[in-house]
Enzyme design. Structure first.
Site, PDB file in Angstrom:
ATOM      1  N   TYR A 190       0.991  -1.184  -0.149  1.00  0.00           N
ATOM      2  CA  TYR A 190       0.033   0.111   0.002  1.00  0.00           C
ATOM      3  C   TYR A 190       0.920   1.259  -0.140  1.00  0.00           C
ATOM      4  O   TYR A 190       0.710   2.247  -0.934  1.00  0.00           O
ATOM      5  CB  TYR A 190      -1.136   0.011   1.285  1.00  0.00           C
ATOM      6  CG  TYR A 190      -1.552   1.374   1.726  1.00  0.00           C
ATOM      7  CD1 TYR A 190      -2.798   1.582   0.673  1.00  0.00           C
ATOM      8  CD2 TYR A 190      -1.360   2.162   2.544  1.00  0.00           C
ATOM      9  CE1 TYR A 190      -3.355   2.836   0.766  1.00  0.00           C
ATOM     10  CE2 TYR A 190      -1.853   3.295   2.605  1.00  0.00           C
ATOM     11  CZ  TYR A 190      -2.970   3.693   1.834  1.00  0.00           C
ATOM     12  OH  TYR A 190      -3.882   4.910   1.823  1.00  0.00           O
ATOM     13  N   VAL A 245      -6.558   9.689   8.722  1.00  0.00           N
ATOM     14  CA  VAL A 245      -7.722  10.478   8.965  1.00  0.00           C
ATOM     15  C   VAL A 245      -8.817   9.658   9.794  1.00  0.00           C
ATOM     16  O   VAL A 245      -9.109   8.460   9.342  1.00  0.00           O
ATOM     17  CB  VAL A 245      -8.275  10.836   7.577  1.00  0.00           C
ATOM     18  CG1 VAL A 245      -9.419  11.730   7.381  1.00  0.00           C
ATOM     19  CG2 VAL A 245      -7.108  11.443   6.757  1.00  0.00           C
TER      20      VAL A 245
HETATM   21  C1  UD2 Z   1      -2.001   3.941   6.843  1.00  0.00           C
HETATM   22  C2  UD2 Z   1      -1.442   5.276   6.885  1.00  0.00           C
HETATM   23  C3  UD2 Z   1      -2.532   6.313   6.907  1.00  0.00           C
HETATM   24  C4  UD2 Z   1      -3.655   6.062   5.690  1.00  0.00           C
HETATM   25  C5  UD2 Z   1      -4.217   4.484   5.966  1.00  0.00           C
HETATM   26  C6  UD2 Z   1      -5.060   4.016   5.057  1.00  0.00           C
HETATM   27  C7  UD2 Z   1       0.777   4.951   8.287  1.00  0.00           C
HETATM   28  C8  UD2 Z   1       1.452   5.598   9.361  1.00  0.00           C
HETATM   29  N1  UD2 Z   1      -0.655   5.503   8.027  1.00  0.00           N
HETATM   30  O1  UD2 Z   1      -2.679   3.782   8.271  1.00  0.00           O
HETATM   31  O2  UD2 Z   1      -2.039   7.683   6.732  1.00  0.00           O
HETATM   32  O3  UD2 Z   1      -2.928   6.044   4.474  1.00  0.00           O
HETATM   33  O4  UD2 Z   1      -3.131   3.665   6.049  1.00  0.00           O
HETATM   34  O5  UD2 Z   1      -5.519   2.786   5.044  1.00  0.00           O
HETATM   35  O6  UD2 Z   1       1.093   4.227   7.528  1.00  0.00           O
HETATM   36  N2  UD2 Z   1      -5.114  -1.653  14.625  1.00  0.00           N
HETATM   37  C9  UD2 Z   1      -5.354  -2.240  15.822  1.00  0.00           C
HETATM   38  N3  UD2 Z   1      -6.692  -2.650  15.890  1.00  0.00           N
HETATM   39  C10 UD2 Z   1      -7.599  -2.785  14.668  1.00  0.00           C
HETATM   40  C11 UD2 Z   1      -7.276  -2.031  13.557  1.00  0.00           C
HETATM   41  C12 UD2 Z   1      -5.995  -1.556  13.541  1.00  0.00           C
HETATM   42  O7  UD2 Z   1      -4.556  -2.361  16.646  1.00  0.00           O
HETATM   43  O8  UD2 Z   1      -8.754  -3.413  14.738  1.00  0.00           O
HETATM   44  C13 UD2 Z   1      -3.770  -0.752  14.690  1.00  0.00           C
HETATM   45  C14 UD2 Z   1      -2.726  -1.339  13.276  1.00  0.00           C
HETATM   46  O9  UD2 Z   1      -2.284  -2.495  13.483  1.00  0.00           O
HETATM   47  C15 UD2 Z   1      -2.000   0.061  13.252  1.00  0.00           C
HETATM   48  C16 UD2 Z   1      -3.015   1.206  13.771  1.00  0.00           C
HETATM   49  O10 UD2 Z   1      -4.153   0.558  14.631  1.00  0.00           O
HETATM   50  O11 UD2 Z   1      -1.034   0.021  14.310  1.00  0.00           O
HETATM   51  C17 UD2 Z   1      -3.568   2.073  12.694  1.00  0.00           C
HETATM   52  O12 UD2 Z   1      -4.039   1.127  11.862  1.00  0.00           O
HETATM   53  P1  UD2 Z   1      -4.981   1.452  10.634  1.00  0.00           P
HETATM   54  O13 UD2 Z   1      -5.315   0.340   9.715  1.00  0.00           O
HETATM   55  O14 UD2 Z   1      -6.253   2.409  11.168  1.00  0.00           O
HETATM   56  O15 UD2 Z   1      -4.113   2.470   9.938  1.00  0.00           O
HETATM   57  P2  UD2 Z   1      -2.573   2.777   9.489  1.00  0.00           P
HETATM   58  O16 UD2 Z   1      -1.794   3.331  10.457  1.00  0.00           O
HETATM   59  O17 UD2 Z   1      -2.190   1.533   9.097  1.00  0.00           O
END
Ligand code: UD2
Length: 317
Positions: A144, A174
């Site tokens: 991604y 966001v």
């Molecule tokens: C990435 C990008 C963000 C955006 C997004 C789109 C980074 C830092 N951020 O978000 O800008 O482009 O992708 O999808 O790369 N998590 C849990 N439990 C859950 C779901 C998620 O613990 O049920 C954790 C996950 O492992 C991560 C954090 O929460 O550490 C955020 O996860 P996310 O999927 O909300 O967003 P992220 O950071 O991958």
């Protein structure tokens, strides 16, 4: 300016952008969405004011007439999610890279004045210094992140080599109303909201000490509109974040406090491709685009929680 196109306009951020466009007096807003992750109900209040096309951004022939002559095309259509890009690398590559190429190509051929591209903070990966500044070398950790970064690179060379004005905004985690909590790939705050309302503990991947610069959707849409008209910014990339940094454990603490409940989270294994810490340096966006985030995390969470409570019937899977 009066003629806008929003790709991904039925998504959670795209639909907020469509509403923001009408609030500032837009006359013609064309929404392009294939409804893979977007939903028409996100556009309920503006449905009779928009021109909606269920079109896939990979299809140049369908896209080209829809963007021709537009003042600004906001390119938000994408398949988000780090884990989804690992599970479905082919589909996400095709939509996020090939689709972005077709959007840029159609905009260039159609004489569009400017394209604002929704890039991602994931481009930084695990850089050693915080906050993350646009001048740092990208270190993408997932398909991604690579895909969104490739889109940025394409946006830049469409300006430098092909004369199409583009601006890329690296959106930082966001959140806000209408984010869909029901997919295995849902953003963490929407998942937390649903768990809180249903009085269930959420699952946190890893120790919960990873941090994110959670950014309220209205702050992102306001900046996106500014990027559409700021002078002297074509070909550039800006961080679109709040500038703060909170761990998942902190966010869950705040949410429990707001609701007056105790629901200790369940911890699971860390997620492959996950970034450890993320925080935006917003200096350049403030100086060159007039970025002025208005919502603290607590304020944004309160507003988001209010929406999820009011919409509890709708968000159930
Ligand atoms: C990435 C990008 C963000 C955006 C997004 C789109 C980074 C830092 N951020 O978000 O800008 O482009 O992708 O999808 O790369 N998590 C849990 N439990 C859950 C779901 C998620 O613990 O049920 C954790 C996950 O492992 C991560 C954090 O929460 O550490 C955020 O996860 P996310 O999927 O909300 O967003 P992220 O950071 O991958």
């Amino acid at each position: 300016m009066s003629h806008y196109v929003v790709t991904g306009g039925a998504g959670f951020i795209g639909s907020a952008l469509v509403r923001a466009l009408f609030e500032e007096g837009a006359r013609r807003v064309v929404v392009i969405d294939n409804l893979l992750t977007g939903k028409e109900e996100n556009l309920e209040e503006v449905r009779d004011r928009i021109e909606f096309h269920r079109t896939d951004i990979r299809c140049y022939e369908e896209l080209a007439p829809l963007v021709r002559g537009a003042d600004v095309v906001f390119h938000l259509a994408a398949i988000p999610s780090v884990p989804r890009s690992i599970a479905e690398p082919v589909l996400t590559h095709e939509v996020n890279i090939d689709g972005t190429f077709q959007v840029l190509r159609a905009c260039r051929d159609g004489g569009v004045r400017r394209v604002v591209y929704a890039a991602s903070s994931s481009a930084y990966g695990d850089t050693e210094t915080l906050p993350k500044v646009e001048t740092m070398a990208p270190r993408p950790l997932s398909p991604y992140a690579v895909q969104k970064l490739a889109g940025e690179y394409y946006a830049r060379v469409f300006y430098t080599c092909l004369g199409l004005e583009t601006v890329s905004l690296r959106y930082f985690n966001v959140y806000g109303p209408r984010q869909d909590p029901n997919s295995p790939y849902s953003g963490v705050i929407s998942v937390f909201m649903k768990a809180l309302i249903e009085r269930r503990p959420p699952t946190i991947f890893g120790d919960g000490e990873q941090t994110r610069d959670f950014t309220y959707v209205e702050d992102v849409t306001a900046l996106t509109l500014k990027a559409a008209r700021a002078p002297g910014v074509a070909g550039k990339v800006y961080n679109a974040g709040n500038g703060g940094r909170y761990s998942l454990n902190q966010v869950w603490e705040i949410l429990q406090r707001l609701e007056g409940v105790r629901l200790p989270p369940v911890y699971g294994p860390p997620r492959p491709g996950d970034v450890r810490h993320s925080q935006a340096d917003i200096t350049a966006a403030v100086r060159e685009l007039g970025h002025a985030p208005r919502f603290s995390l607590e304020e944004g969470l309160k507003r988001t929680l209010d929406w999820y409570k009011q919409s509890a019937g709708k968000i159930r899977s």
